[in-house]
Design an enzyme around this catalytic site. Sequence first.
Site, PDB file in Angstrom:
ATOM      1  CG  ASP A 241      14.200   0.008  17.049  1.00  0.00           C
ATOM      2  OD1 ASP A 241      14.843   0.799  17.995  1.00  0.00           O
ATOM      3  OD2 ASP A 241      12.918   0.250  17.101  1.00  0.00           O
TER       4      ASP A 241
ATOM      5  CD  GLU B 204      15.306  -0.268  21.863  1.00  0.00           C
ATOM      6  OE1 GLU B 204      15.359   0.800  22.137  1.00  0.00           O
ATOM      7  OE2 GLU B 204      14.455  -0.689  21.022  1.00  0.00           O
TER       8      GLU B 204
END
Lengths: 641, 641
Positions: A370, A399
């Site tokens: 993330d 990401e």
Amino acid sequence: MIGRIVIDDVRPRTPTRAYPAKAVVGETVTISADVFKDGHDILAARVLWRPTGKPQWNEAPLAVENAGLDRWAGTIVPTTLGRHELVVEAWTDRYATWRHKAEAKLGAGQDIATELEEGALLLEARAADDEQLAEVAKILRDDKLTPHERLAPALTPDVERLLQGAPADQGEIAASEAVPLWVDRERALFSAWYEFFPRSEGGLQGARNRLPAIADMGFDVVYFPPIHPIGRQYRKGPNNTLTATEDDPGSPWAIGGPEGGHTAIHPELGTFTDFEDLVLKANELGLEIALDYALQCSPDHPWVTEHPEWFHHRPDGTIAYAENPPKKYQDIYPVNFWPAGDADRKALWTACKDILDFWIAKGVRIFRVDNPHTKPMAFWEWIIPAVQATNPDVLFLAEAFTRPKVMAKLAEVGFTQSYTYFTWRTKRDEIVEYVEEVALGEKADYMRPNFWPNTPDILAGPLRNGPVSAFKLRAVLAATLAPSYGVYSGYELLENEPMSDTNEEYFHSEKYEVRRRNWDDPRSIAGCLTQLNAIRHRHPALQRLRNVRFHASTNDNVLAYSKVSDDGADVVLVIVNLDPWSAAESTLNLDLPALGLPWDAPFEAYDELSHQSFTWQGPEPYVRLDPHHDVAHVLHLRPLS
Amino acid sequence: MIGRIVIDDVRPRTPTRAYPAKAVVGETVTISADVFKDGHDILAARVLWRPTGKPQWNEAPLAVENAGLDRWAGTIVPTTLGRHELVVEAWTDRYATWRHKAEAKLGAGQDIATELEEGALLLEARAADDEQLAEVAKILRDDKLTPHERLAPALTPDVERLLQGAPADQGEIAASEAVPLWVDRERALFSAWYEFFPRSEGGLQGARNRLPAIADMGFDVVYFPPIHPIGRQYRKGPNNTLTATEDDPGSPWAIGGPEGGHTAIHPELGTFTDFEDLVLKANELGLEIALDYALQCSPDHPWVTEHPEWFHHRPDGTIAYAENPPKKYQDIYPVNFWPAGDADRKALWTACKDILDFWIAKGVRIFRVDNPHTKPMAFWEWIIPAVQATNPDVLFLAEAFTRPKVMAKLAEVGFTQSYTYFTWRTKRDEIVEYVEEVALGEKADYMRPNFWPNTPDILAGPLRNGPVSAFKLRAVLAATLAPSYGVYSGYELLENEPMSDTNEEYFHSEKYEVRRRNWDDPRSIAGCLTQLNAIRHRHPALQRLRNVRFHASTNDNVLAYSKVSDDGADVVLVIVNLDPWSAAESTLNLDLPALGLPWDAPFEAYDELSHQSFTWQGPEPYVRLDPHHDVAHVLHLRPLS
């Protein structure tokens, strides 16, 4: 100091050359370099390669790829995981140089006495290797024969092989610096991802029950948003509102509660036994579970009290929540990855690695990371190789929805794959330009794109309030332009309601709410995804990145591209109507030789989606795609007869 | 291992980063780099630079050039010759980061108590530098004032200057590796060359007599083909024939005879006294003499007997002449730059450097290097820095008419300038593409093009049997596209007869014959060259390479490009009709903002060639160029009023 022969720009490589480029086991990897020398000598070159630390080199020949640009190329196929090293070597091919000179002069009717004697000396110097060479050398000196008769036996394939096969005997060998190459398993390059929230299926047991359907759709990787306890303080309510009721589940990315942090499982999802059962079931089905690695803490995360030194503090001593002024994210404490003391930094970074090691021990081999761009590049530069040193099969998807240089740098320092801007590239020219950048440019040496039409955060382009054809066409593009792609669940159910005209999140985003779905909805396009995944598995051409080639079309809404497998045997041509609302007609202009197809004979175009077969001839087929029937052709091309 | 802040791709640099990029004294050199960090902190950056070995660093600020691409840039102006080093540094600008946060929150009506206290601490930490800061810190803490009143004094330019000016106080400073930069004198970048054969003017004394006319034409450098004794054996006759009579002078590139080799002067040209007089006269006139450095020997060169080990030998012990089978060059013995023994190689390379040192001692500072691509790259990598270590004002022009990678590598390892493919780029798109490659691409960091419309070897494009307009237009292009250009004498007399339809040499090439010319020929375009050289000297915009910008035109035969000086004050727009036979009309599409001109007000376009003045308004002026009158406009653009 360079030697007599120059070897420059060995590829694949990363921009700074300080990190390994990337390949996967079984991939045909092109190794190329500029190789040249002053004068007219004919050169030879090869690449030596091996897993780093192994004593034995493998080798493959390089040949001239572009004489005008002095570019040489060859291929290798890695067979083992981990760090490798490559060295390009070049040398003067004395035999070929001599042969060219002798043949050119003989052909021009010139005296070749000098060349005959030079050839005899060349062969004699190597006669210890093979008796035949001494014989041939004698003939070169036999002045009872004609020059042609004297020369001919020295030009046989046998002699050529004996004299060209041994670079060590050719005098100076120039060598490039060793170039590092990281070899992953094939799933690092070729994978279809499916993301869903276990809580929407009732927890880990429900998620386990959902796996067979996902396997039936042909996906390879199942990715879960964080499965850890969720914070209570400042928990977000539906639609990202600031007040949550007792019933609101909160965002899974607000990690940590009294029950634990990154190494705990949310009690409402289940137990470690449930998780182990889930992993077992996935493996049975040929699926892999990917977990989210989101290095941030809710105010209730155990680290907040155990390690306050790992967070940012206000002057009054309180811990600072995340802010991008004037925006505030009170439910998240960002980790301070660079605390003042080296010992604190070391302890924090080690704790971060312990999280990965914990889940690796539970059988997880893929992590979706993330927001990696909000953590220091130096952290990723350290932690990814540290993990892969002992577990070279572990993969990291970044990401990295951030600026292009940062996205590329994350890939350079070690991320296996990266999310991309594909989600926002919807017009033909945008798609062509972007895919050429990530698949055909220098970035493809080290950055592997993973194309997602949607994510829980992003409902973009034609999907917003879009029709079924929009969902189909974006899936076709993602699944066939890049060897790795993924969808966030609900895609097959055509969930298309945006938060607002200007907000690209979903209305009633699943990040803040449990969403029950009717998987049996007759409108579902699960069948389309199943088809696409089956086609991807059936066609090696679709399992590679660097082989995409765009073809001209007369209609701006019609995108045509092909892929050819490493061995040239599998040829797929994809034609997509980018307008989900209207039919599009177009004449294409195919580069037939690049597809291994004849200019002047018919060939078969078999549509893997509609199962129709067309017989085409010539480079300019006509196509018509009406989105009410077909958004695309995925054509398997084959010469007839 | 990278730090918290990433600094990548510092430019200028060469492709391998193993050699210095290039600049000249007085040039405004743009230094750029990728600079970024995780998160939202505001960064600051600078470049430190100095002559290598000097203790003191100079510094210049870098600012964001392209935020989306994380590209930062600044400029430096080198003032001394020789090798320099650059280091880019970046750090978190704590003051700017704090200020942005405080202002953003205050503007959104949020509480800024934390920011006021953080600001006070930030200022107090630096209060030892300036008493004012302690006062401002007190105000930040004065809770009898409004937040706005407390904040305002901390946002003054004074405080900003005090807090931003000292990177050493900002915590961690990230630094790039040191990047090398070689600084030449300005003539390395900006020079107009004139080549002629002294023997055609009757020798060195005649050449000396010719210098005032060349100086009057405005040239800076006079380049002579080799002035050394010429071999007798296998001397070439007129038009490159194999048999020469006693009267044929031979090719000056067949160097060496009984009278001596590369450090001798051909007796028929004159004496060393004549040469010294010539150099003196040139210097008086502001001209420099460039000599040819052609490392090859006629069979009569003294090295052939004194150092047979420096040549290639046949098996029978005889020395091999040059061949590119089936072509033979019996009048030339190529030097073997890589003899078997290291001692021989060292002796040969030293002897080659002795030649340069010899002529440097005679006052020569520029060498035009013949066929550098037929000598080892390692030789140039060694000899150029070896000469420039003691004579940093010596310049080398590479006659690198070879493949592009080799041409670029010669520049990378040290050549000051390079001949280019300009001679063969005649159509608009070809010229645009080529100039963008050599002037705007990464090559311009280290390779300086020198544009020649003709050389004694090359009569190409529209010059072949071409009209006066062809000679004028190619001169305009060469003189205004690149800051360095040159012509081979006879150009002004429109010598245009090729050897044949397929051979691009001159008929009765001056390489093999003495050519007497009538400099007073009324058709001479010496006046045109004089004008061009005067314009080049008057306009700083034309003295730089990287500032060329092409503008659209509606006619493929009309090429339009502009150059703007480093300081933006001088703007030149050149418009050329590439068709020497027919008039061309076109509407242009000028990028007015790039030219510092208004969209909506008239501006002056003064033609430096015709001395006409036009008043234009808007980006789409109409032009008509009839080659019977004007081949080009060289326009000085100025806003009116």
